[in-house]
Scaffold this active site. Structure first.
Site, PDB file in Angstrom:
ATOM      1  N   SER A 153     -57.199 -22.137  25.644  1.00 44.46           N
ATOM      2  CA  SER A 153     -57.260 -22.893  26.897  1.00 44.46           C
ATOM      3  C   SER A 153     -56.030 -22.745  27.771  1.00 44.46           C
ATOM      4  O   SER A 153     -56.011 -23.271  28.881  1.00 44.46           O
ATOM      5  CB  SER A 153     -57.450 -24.373  26.578  1.00 44.46           C
ATOM      6  OG  SER A 153     -58.539 -24.548  25.728  1.00 44.46           O
TER       7      SER A 153
ATOM      8  N   GLU B 137       0.792  -1.219   0.000  1.00 45.16           N
ATOM      9  CA  GLU B 137       0.000   0.000   0.000  1.00 45.16           C
ATOM     10  C   GLU B 137       0.833   1.282   0.000  1.00 45.16           C
ATOM     11  O   GLU B 137       0.388   2.305  -0.511  1.00 45.16           O
ATOM     12  CB  GLU B 137      -0.948   0.001   1.217  1.00 45.16           C
ATOM     13  CG  GLU B 137      -2.050  -1.040   1.141  1.00 45.16           C
ATOM     14  CD  GLU B 137      -3.030  -0.790   0.005  1.00 45.16           C
ATOM     15  OE1 GLU B 137      -3.374   0.391  -0.238  1.00 45.16           O
ATOM     16  OE2 GLU B 137      -3.439  -1.764  -0.661  1.00 45.16           O
TER      17      GLU B 137
END
Lengths: 773, 149
Positions: free
Chosen positions: A458, A180
């Protein structure tokens, strides 16, 4: 002449103004660079962990399950012990028959660091029979590091693991510099040579970026990604200023932590520390030359060179990095050859983005938000230790996903398919062990376990029966209740005439049978006899905090709750009447491991033990002989599972809630758009529950019998005493509440038998007391 | 259970000591009474309780509570662990929790009256600290009654 002088003077002034302007601008940039760079602290996400597995002799855990958990943690299965360095680091295991040698990694738990250590485990059937160190000394208890299960991320879901420059292997830094920014350690922030090279290389195959590492950092840190000359100039000036104020090492370290290196679904992978973990499952200091080169290769374009998606391209780019590194003499020829020959080596395990368990995480996040600032959660790197049990979670996900796919196939109702939700908790502590928010457990959206409130049908009935059983003078498990046609009239509302599921009425039935078969008429009559308000007060005490309308129809479940709320309600039943708020978090520490908060176990006795014992016995009856009978196909009856099915009008919602000795589970199945699913609780929710519990080898439900409870043999026909009657049942009663009369079928000596039985029971108690002193 | 009832039937009818059927479970004899639910056999639990006690001595009550909770995850039905937790809650000044946790302990205590009496004493202390003199007195009376049994 005059004219020229004037022009010169104007130009001079203009030049000075420009200079002053440029100076002021530079000063402004200088100020920005200094304040922002110094004030800049990387926002670190809160890291969230599952519960740690606690190893000890006697632990009920099968060897393959432990292997699963270790693999999930990235441990490597080896044939023999690794070299001493790896051995000391941990992160491996060796299985030989029923024995496992494991090298546990070091981990900072909430109560302090635990160094890496080696253990030897022996297994016997489904449990750990011995736990020792390598010298054979007994180890009482050891924690395996907890599985990371996600984070709460800063804006853009940026994730990173901060590293110090000293931790980064030199070959990584060398590869980065070689590729780089070759003159990094000598330039002043920019490089004319590389800018020139970049200009010349336009269009060539080896195109150069031209930006120095410093410029790249400035670009990421301070600037927007537009590409104008002005911005390029600003970048240059700021790079020079940055170099003027800070050292090369400092800038490089920041760069290594900042750099964007990949995307895991919605999570952005920043910095080499996290990239090492994400791509290779290891700490940055252990990266090889080839692995380091791959990370450097990604700097140029994590999407283009994604090693998972474009392995060939990634390999080519990596080898280019290696060549550049070799050209700079940063590695030897041998190292270069070896690294070039190496495979990409990225871990095959797919990433899960911000979390593999988004539904559970959303509950964690909600609980955290009560005590922490959102901004702190997203930036302070807090460590959150949760209650998630990865094994329970996996079982719940698998059971739900498979069953729903099967129901869809059977029903062919078309898209969108059936949905569902699951909650598993620890009945004693209220810890949430698993939470599934839908048929795609990875989907980060609608969390049905928490946000879908649906009629519970229920499932609310236990509140009616508990209210009744709390009054033993009036109600016992064998008290006859009327399941004849029932009409409820109230002013201003249409008559309410609940029907039974089988469209029949069953006349007088024992109370426990009415619950076991979930008879609606009997339950509605019982509930209205007791008083709707009273039943709802019971529901509230059980943990139903939502405001519920006091209508008679509420008794049969015309009340909408989320699966998590249902779990809270059944939690109180499963723990014998002690209510514990459901918890997803155990501890929170700072990034460094300093404890901030503990979410302690809390209990509150909401009901006396006797009616809870009776209710639980009745709920065991549901599974033994009632609507939950189907569980026989999944679990042995000896487990004594207690549970309740729930089905709503036109079968829009199918529920099952139940518990064993060590787990409580709630399952909901239905359609998001409320279509009739035509699947009952026992047909749709129960199989999911059965599948997941069977996979978890649950403990039997052994109830602690309260002192004031006695058991009596009852003739199921008459509901009266009778040991020798056919099919006689031993049922619990609050002392003095059992029927006094003998059944017609009882033999004359039954009374004497009972008397002897009671005497023996008393003698047993007396001896127990004697020995417990 | 059904089986022992049948056995009792024989016992009642003959009033002589029955022989245990070969291969069947032996009838419970006083000597074979289940061991009292006292100290844990589990070394992991014992170790955690030891460190909890050390933490209490050092005044690290929150850490002690955490160790007891870890032990409870291993043995959630051990009344002694719940009792230790109640004691720590009391020292932490969490009096309401101290009482509730002590009750939880008693719910697992079975016929261990000494343990239940001790829980009542803890409850009495918690109530005293909360200014509930009547409640404390009632708790002490319950403790005494159990101690006499």
């Amino acid at each position: 002449m005059w004219q020229r002088k004037k022009i010169l003077r104007t130009a001079g002034i203009a030049f000075l103004v420009l200079l002053a302007g440029a100076g002021a601008f530079t000063l402004y940039l200088d100020h920005r660079v200094r304040t922002e760079f110094e004030g800049r602290r990387f926002a670190l996400p809160a890291r969230i962990y599952a519960r740690p597995l606690e190893l000890h002799a006697g632990l009920r855990l099968a060897l393959p399950d432990l292997e699963d958990e270790l693999r999930e943690l990235g441990y490597k299965a080896l044939i023999e012990k690794p070299d001493p360095t790896r051995e000391a680091e941990g992160g491996w295991y060796v299985r030989s028959g029923e024995r496992l040698d494991v090298g546990l990694r070091a981990f900072v738990f909430w109560d302090g660091p635990q160094p890496a250590r080696q253990l030897r485990l022996a297994f016997d059937g489904g449990s750990v029979s011995a736990l020792t160190d390598t010298e054979g000394r007994e180890v009482a208890l050891a924690r395996v590091e907890p599985l990371p299960i996600g984070g709460i991320y800063p804006a853009g879901n940026e994730d990173r693991v901060l590293v110090r420059l000293a931790e980064v292997p030199p070959h990584l830094v060398k590869a980065l510099i070689a590729t780089e920014d070759r003159t990094y350690f000598t330039h002043a922030g920019f490089s004319l040579r590389s800018m020139g090279r970049a200009a010349l290389s336009v269009g060539s195959s080896r195109m150069q970026g031209g930006s120095t590492i410093t410029q790249q950092l400035v670009k990421n840190f301070f600037l927007t990604p537009e590409r104008t000359l002005r911005r390029k100039l600003t970048e240059l000036v700021m790079a020079v200023l940055l170099e003027a104020h800070y050292g090369k090492e400092e800038i490089l370290e920041t760069y290594l932590n900042e750099i964007y290196l990949g995307q895991d679904r919605d999570r952005a992978i920043h910095g080499v520390g996290l990239a090492a973990q994400y791509y290779f499952g290891k700490e940055v200091q252990h990266l090889t030359i080839a692995e380091s080169a791959l990370l450097v290769a990604l700097v140029k374009g994590p999407a283009v060179y994604d090693p998972h998606r474009h392995p060939a391209r990634a390999l080519e780019r990596r080898n280019l990095v290696l060549r550049e590194t070799r050209e700079q003499n940063a590695i030897t020829m041998d190292q270069y050859a070896a690294a070039r020959a190496a495979e990409l080596g990225v871990s095959r395990k797919p990433g899960f983005g911000t979390s593999p368990y988004p539904a559970f995480l959303s509950v964690v996040h909600r609980q955290l938000r009560r005590d922490y600032d959102e901004a702190d959660l997203r930036s302070e790197g807090l460590r959150i230790f949760t209650t998630l049990d990865p094994r329970a979670q996996a079982a719940a996900e698998r059971a739900l996903t498979r069953r729903l796919a099967q129901f869809d196939k059977d029903k062919r109702f078309g898209a969108p398919g059936l949905e569902g939700a699951v909650v598993i908790t620890d009945p004693q502590s209220g810890e949430i062990q698993a939470l599934v928010g839908g048929r795609d457990p990875r989907y980060r959206g609608y969390n049905r376990a928490v946000d879908a409130t649906r009629p519970v049908g229920s499932l609310l009935k236990p509140a009616i029966y508990l209210t009744a059983l709390a009054d033993p003078a009036r109600y016992t498990l064998v008290t006859p209740v009327d399941d004849g046609p029932f009409v409820w009239k109230s002013r201003g509302a249409p008559d309410w005439e609940p029907e039974n599921y089988d469209k029949k009425f069953h006349g007088m039935v024992p109370l426990r049978t009415a619950l076991a078969n979930s008879y609606n008429a009997a339950s509605a009559r019982l509930g209205t006899d007791l008083g709707v308000e009273k039943v709802l007060a019971t529901a509230k005490k059980l943990g139903v905090e939502r405001e519920v309308k006091p209508f008679a129809s509420t008794l049969l479940g015309a009340v909408e709750l989320s699966p998590l709320e249902v779990a809270q309600m059944y939690q109180t039943i499963a723990s014998g009447g002690f209510r514990s708020p459901l918890r997803a978090i155990r501890e929170v520490t700072t990034q460094e491991g300093k404890p901030l908060q503990r979410y302690a176990l809390a209990v509150e006795q909401a009901f006396p033990p006797e009616p809870m014992y009776l209710l639980t016995a009745a709920l065991q009856g549901v599974v033994r002989e009632g609507t939950g009978q189907g569980l026989k196909a999944f679990l042995p009856p000896e487990l004594g599972v207690a549970g309740k099915t729930g089905t709503t009008d036109e079968q829009r919602d199918a529920w099952f809630a139940g518990f064993t000795g060590d787990r409580l589970g709630v399952v909901w199945v239905g359609y998001d758009d409320n279509r009739a699913a035509r699947l009952s609780g026992s047909a749709a929710a129960l199989p999911v529950w059965g599948d997941m519990m069977a996979a978890l080898a649950p403990e039997p439900l052994a109830l602690e019998k309260p002192e004031r409870i006695e058991t009596v043999w009852i003739d199921p026909q008459s509901g009266l005493r009778g040991v020798s009657c056919p099919g006689a049942l031993e049922l619990p009663f609050v002392q003095g509440s059992a029927p006094r009369d003998m059944a017609p079928c009882a033999s004359p000596v039954d009374g004497a038998v009972e008397a002897v039985g009671q005497t023996i029971e008393k003698a047993k108690n007396w001896f127990e007391r004697l020995f417990s002193r | 259970m059904r089986f022992s009832a049948a056995l009792l039937l024989v016992l009642a009818a003959c009033a002589t000591a029955p022989e245990a059927p070969p291969g069947g479970p032996a009838p419970p004899t006083p000597d074979a009474a289940p061991p009292p639910v006292s100290r844990s056999e589990n070394v992991a639990v014992a170790g955690l309780m030891e460190s909890a006690r050390a933490d209490v001595a050092a005044g690290k009550l929150s850490t002690a509570a955490a160790s007891i909770e870890r032990a409870l995850r291993i043995e959630p039905r051990n009344p002694r662990l719940w009792q230790e937790l109640a004691r720590v809650r009391l020292q932490q000044g969490q009096h309401v929790q101290a009482e509730e946790v002590a009750k939880r302990s008693s719910s697992f205590a079975g016929s261990d009256n000494a343990l239940r009496a001790e829980n009542w004493r803890l409850i009495a202390q918690a109530r005293e600290a909360l200014g509930d003199a009547d409640g404390a007195r009632a708790a002490r009376e319950s403790a005494e009654k159990l101690s006499l049994r």
